[in-house]
Scaffold this motif. Sequence first.
Motif, PDB file in Angstrom:
ATOM      1  N   ILE A  13       0.833  -1.199   0.000  1.00  0.00           N
ATOM      2  CA  ILE A  13       0.000   0.000   0.000  1.00  0.00           C
ATOM      3  C   ILE A  13       0.871   1.254   0.000  1.00  0.00           C
ATOM      4  CG2 ILE A  13      -1.752   1.272   1.305  1.00  0.00           C
ATOM      5  CD1 ILE A  13      -2.665  -1.521   2.356  1.00  0.00           C
ATOM      6  N   ARG A  14       1.945   1.243   0.787  1.00  0.00           N
ATOM      7  CA  ARG A  14       2.870   2.385   0.810  1.00  0.00           C
ATOM      8  C   ARG A  14       3.524   2.590  -0.546  1.00  0.00           C
ATOM      9  NH1 ARG A  14       4.404   1.043   6.277  1.00  0.00           N
ATOM     10  NH2 ARG A  14       5.879  -0.418   5.396  1.00  0.00           N
ATOM     11  N   ALA A  15       3.889   1.496  -1.210  1.00  0.00           N
ATOM     12  CA  ALA A  15       4.519   1.610  -2.525  1.00  0.00           C
ATOM     13  C   ALA A  15       3.568   2.238  -3.541  1.00  0.00           C
ATOM     14  CB  ALA A  15       4.975   0.234  -3.002  1.00  0.00           C
ATOM     15  N   GLN A  16       2.293   1.872  -3.484  1.00  0.00           N
ATOM     16  CA  GLN A  16       1.327   2.463  -4.412  1.00  0.00           C
ATOM     17  C   GLN A  16       1.169   3.952  -4.140  1.00  0.00           C
ATOM     18  OE1 GLN A  16      -0.450   0.600  -6.922  1.00  0.00           O
ATOM     19  NE2 GLN A  16      -0.809   2.667  -7.637  1.00  0.00           N
ATOM     20  N   ARG A  17       1.128   4.347  -2.870  1.00  0.00           N
ATOM     21  CA  ARG A  17       1.029   5.779  -2.535  1.00  0.00           C
ATOM     22  C   ARG A  17       2.266   6.546  -3.003  1.00  0.00           C
ATOM     23  NH1 ARG A  17      -3.261   6.528   1.138  1.00  0.00           N
ATOM     24  NH2 ARG A  17      -3.777   4.602   2.223  1.00  0.00           N
ATOM     25  N   ARG A  18       3.435   5.963  -2.785  1.00  0.00           N
ATOM     26  CA  ARG A  18       4.680   6.622  -3.215  1.00  0.00           C
ATOM     27  C   ARG A  18       4.741   6.750  -4.721  1.00  0.00           C
ATOM     28  NH1 ARG A  18       8.930   3.670   0.837  1.00  0.00           N
ATOM     29  NH2 ARG A  18       8.312   4.834   2.688  1.00  0.00           N
ATOM     30  N   TYR A  19       4.265   5.731  -5.430  1.00  0.00           N
ATOM     31  CA  TYR A  19       4.239   5.791  -6.886  1.00  0.00           C
ATOM     32  C   TYR A  19       3.402   6.986  -7.353  1.00  0.00           C
ATOM     33  CZ  TYR A  19       2.549   5.000 -11.562  1.00  0.00           C
ATOM     34  OH  TYR A  19       2.195   5.182 -12.859  1.00  0.00           O
ATOM     35  N   TRP A  20       2.203   7.153  -6.765  1.00  0.00           N
ATOM     36  CA  TRP A  20       1.346   8.257  -7.184  1.00  0.00           C
ATOM     37  C   TRP A  20       1.949   9.607  -6.836  1.00  0.00           C
ATOM     38  CZ3 TRP A  20      -1.761   8.287 -10.911  1.00  0.00           C
ATOM     39  CH2 TRP A  20      -2.425   7.133 -11.284  1.00  0.00           C
ATOM     40  N   ARG A  21       2.641   9.688  -5.698  1.00  0.00           N
ATOM     41  CA  ARG A  21       3.307  10.957  -5.363  1.00  0.00           C
ATOM     42  C   ARG A  21       4.401  11.283  -6.370  1.00  0.00           C
ATOM     43  NH1 ARG A  21       4.156   9.364   0.416  1.00  0.00           N
ATOM     44  NH2 ARG A  21       2.054   9.461   1.220  1.00  0.00           N
ATOM     45  N   LEU A  22       5.212  10.285  -6.724  1.00  0.00           N
ATOM     46  CA  LEU A  22       6.273  10.499  -7.709  1.00  0.00           C
ATOM     47  C   LEU A  22       5.690  10.861  -9.072  1.00  0.00           C
ATOM     48  CD1 LEU A  22       8.709   7.603  -6.816  1.00  0.00           C
ATOM     49  CD2 LEU A  22       9.147  10.051  -6.608  1.00  0.00           C
ATOM     50  N   ARG A  23       4.603  10.230  -9.430  1.00  0.00           N
ATOM     51  CA  ARG A  23       3.986  10.506 -10.723  1.00  0.00           C
ATOM     52  C   ARG A  23       3.446  11.935 -10.769  1.00  0.00           C
ATOM     53  NH1 ARG A  23       0.312   6.925 -14.547  1.00  0.00           N
ATOM     54  NH2 ARG A  23      -0.682   8.616 -15.648  1.00  0.00           N
ATOM     55  N   ARG A  24       2.837  12.390  -9.671  1.00  0.00           N
ATOM     56  CA  ARG A  24       2.355  13.774  -9.635  1.00  0.00           C
ATOM     57  C   ARG A  24       3.518  14.766  -9.684  1.00  0.00           C
ATOM     58  NH1 ARG A  24      -1.526  12.016  -5.767  1.00  0.00           N
ATOM     59  NH2 ARG A  24      -0.093  12.601  -4.121  1.00  0.00           N
ATOM     60  N   ARG A  25       4.626  14.429  -9.034  1.00  0.00           N
ATOM     61  CA  ARG A  25       5.742  15.351  -8.948  1.00  0.00           C
ATOM     62  C   ARG A  25       6.553  15.424 -10.234  1.00  0.00           C
ATOM     63  NH1 ARG A  25      10.189  15.462  -4.088  1.00  0.00           N
ATOM     64  NH2 ARG A  25      11.193  17.366  -4.743  1.00  0.00           N
ATOM     65  N   TYR A  26       6.827  14.256 -10.857  1.00  0.00           N
ATOM     66  CA  TYR A  26       7.730  14.231 -12.012  1.00  0.00           C
ATOM     67  C   TYR A  26       7.046  13.955 -13.343  1.00  0.00           C
ATOM     68  CZ  TYR A  26      11.306  14.158  -8.447  1.00  0.00           C
ATOM     69  OH  TYR A  26      12.093  14.475  -7.374  1.00  0.00           O
ATOM     70  N   GLY A  27       5.794  13.525 -13.312  1.00  0.00           N
ATOM     71  CA  GLY A  27       5.065  13.284 -14.552  1.00  0.00           C
ATOM     72  C   GLY A  27       5.135  11.826 -14.995  1.00  0.00           C
ATOM     73  N   PRO A  28       4.156  11.397 -15.771  1.00  0.00           N
ATOM     74  CA  PRO A  28       4.075   9.985 -16.158  1.00  0.00           C
ATOM     75  C   PRO A  28       5.172   9.537 -17.119  1.00  0.00           C
ATOM     76  CG  PRO A  28       2.330  11.247 -17.202  1.00  0.00           C
ATOM     77  CD  PRO A  28       3.021  12.166 -16.249  1.00  0.00           C
ATOM     78  N   ILE A  29       5.695  10.442 -17.934  1.00  0.00           N
ATOM     79  CA  ILE A  29       6.709  10.042 -18.919  1.00  0.00           C
ATOM     80  C   ILE A  29       8.011   9.671 -18.223  1.00  0.00           C
ATOM     81  CG2 ILE A  29       8.083  10.837 -20.864  1.00  0.00           C
ATOM     82  CD1 ILE A  29       5.649  12.552 -21.664  1.00  0.00           C
ATOM     83  N   LEU A  30       8.463  10.497 -17.298  1.00  0.00           N
ATOM     84  CA  LEU A  30       9.700  10.197 -16.578  1.00  0.00           C
ATOM     85  C   LEU A  30       9.552   8.935 -15.724  1.00  0.00           C
ATOM     86  CD1 LEU A  30      12.575  11.054 -15.951  1.00  0.00           C
ATOM     87  CD2 LEU A  30      11.673  12.385 -14.056  1.00  0.00           C
ATOM     88  N   ILE A  31       8.395   8.758 -15.100  1.00  0.00           N
ATOM     89  CA  ILE A  31       8.173   7.562 -14.286  1.00  0.00           C
ATOM     90  C   ILE A  31       8.185   6.314 -15.168  1.00  0.00           C
ATOM     91  CG2 ILE A  31       6.513   6.393 -12.784  1.00  0.00           C
ATOM     92  CD1 ILE A  31       7.976   8.762 -11.493  1.00  0.00           C
ATOM     93  N   ALA A  32       7.592   6.387 -16.359  1.00  0.00           N
ATOM     94  CA  ALA A  32       7.604   5.241 -17.272  1.00  0.00           C
ATOM     95  C   ALA A  32       9.028   4.912 -17.714  1.00  0.00           C
ATOM     96  CB  ALA A  32       6.721   5.530 -18.484  1.00  0.00           C
ATOM     97  N   LEU A  33       9.847   5.940 -17.977  1.00  0.00           N
ATOM     98  CA  LEU A  33      11.241   5.698 -18.347  1.00  0.00           C
ATOM     99  C   LEU A  33      12.007   5.020 -17.209  1.00  0.00           C
ATOM    100  CD1 LEU A  33      12.130   9.016 -20.206  1.00  0.00           C
ATOM    101  CD2 LEU A  33      11.958   6.732 -21.201  1.00  0.00           C
ATOM    102  N   CYS A  34      11.795   5.490 -15.991  1.00  0.00           N
ATOM    103  CA  CYS A  34      12.452   4.885 -14.833  1.00  0.00           C
ATOM    104  C   CYS A  34      11.991   3.445 -14.638  1.00  0.00           C
ATOM    105  CB  CYS A  34      12.175   5.693 -13.576  1.00  0.00           C
ATOM    106  SG  CYS A  34      12.949   7.308 -13.584  1.00  0.00           S
ATOM    107  N   TYR A  35      10.705   3.200 -14.815  1.00  0.00           N
ATOM    108  CA  TYR A  35      10.149   1.855 -14.654  1.00  0.00           C
ATOM    109  C   TYR A  35      10.770   0.900 -15.673  1.00  0.00           C
ATOM    110  CZ  TYR A  35       6.575  -1.658 -13.744  1.00  0.00           C
ATOM    111  OH  TYR A  35       5.920  -2.805 -13.406  1.00  0.00           O
ATOM    112  N   ASP A  36      10.861   1.345 -16.927  1.00  0.00           N
ATOM    113  CA  ASP A  36      11.471   0.509 -17.969  1.00  0.00           C
ATOM    114  C   ASP A  36      12.951   0.277 -17.699  1.00  0.00           C
ATOM    115  OD1 ASP A  36       9.071   0.307 -19.286  1.00  0.00           O
ATOM    116  OD2 ASP A  36       9.504   1.963 -20.663  1.00  0.00           O
ATOM    117  N   GLY A  37      13.654   1.335 -17.290  1.00  0.00           N
ATOM    118  CA  GLY A  37      15.081   1.184 -16.994  1.00  0.00           C
ATOM    119  C   GLY A  37      15.339   0.233 -15.841  1.00  0.00           C
TER     120      GLY A  37
END
Length: 101
Positions: A58-82
Amino acid sequence: MLRWACRRCVVTRTGSTLPAQIWVSLHDNVCLRHNLWVGKNVFAPEQQLDPSRTPDVIRAQRRYWRLRRRYGPILIALCYDGTGKLWSGLAHRDYQLVHRA
């Protein structure tokens, strides 16, 4: 991605107990409002499990959404793929993940 909606959200919002499918992001795995797993390997609303015994999920899902709001979905997708490529490369070299990691 088309997935089953959280069964508790469906009842709350529509008043109906009929299951519903919705389009969601690939990384939406937990309904944070009702703490139900709605992600991968849920093939029916009855299979939505309560991850409250594993608060890290549950904490990981909350942190993911915070990071996505802060840095945007494109950067998060690049990090996820990397990160996925990094872990598959380590697994290819017989790296063993220990419990502590």
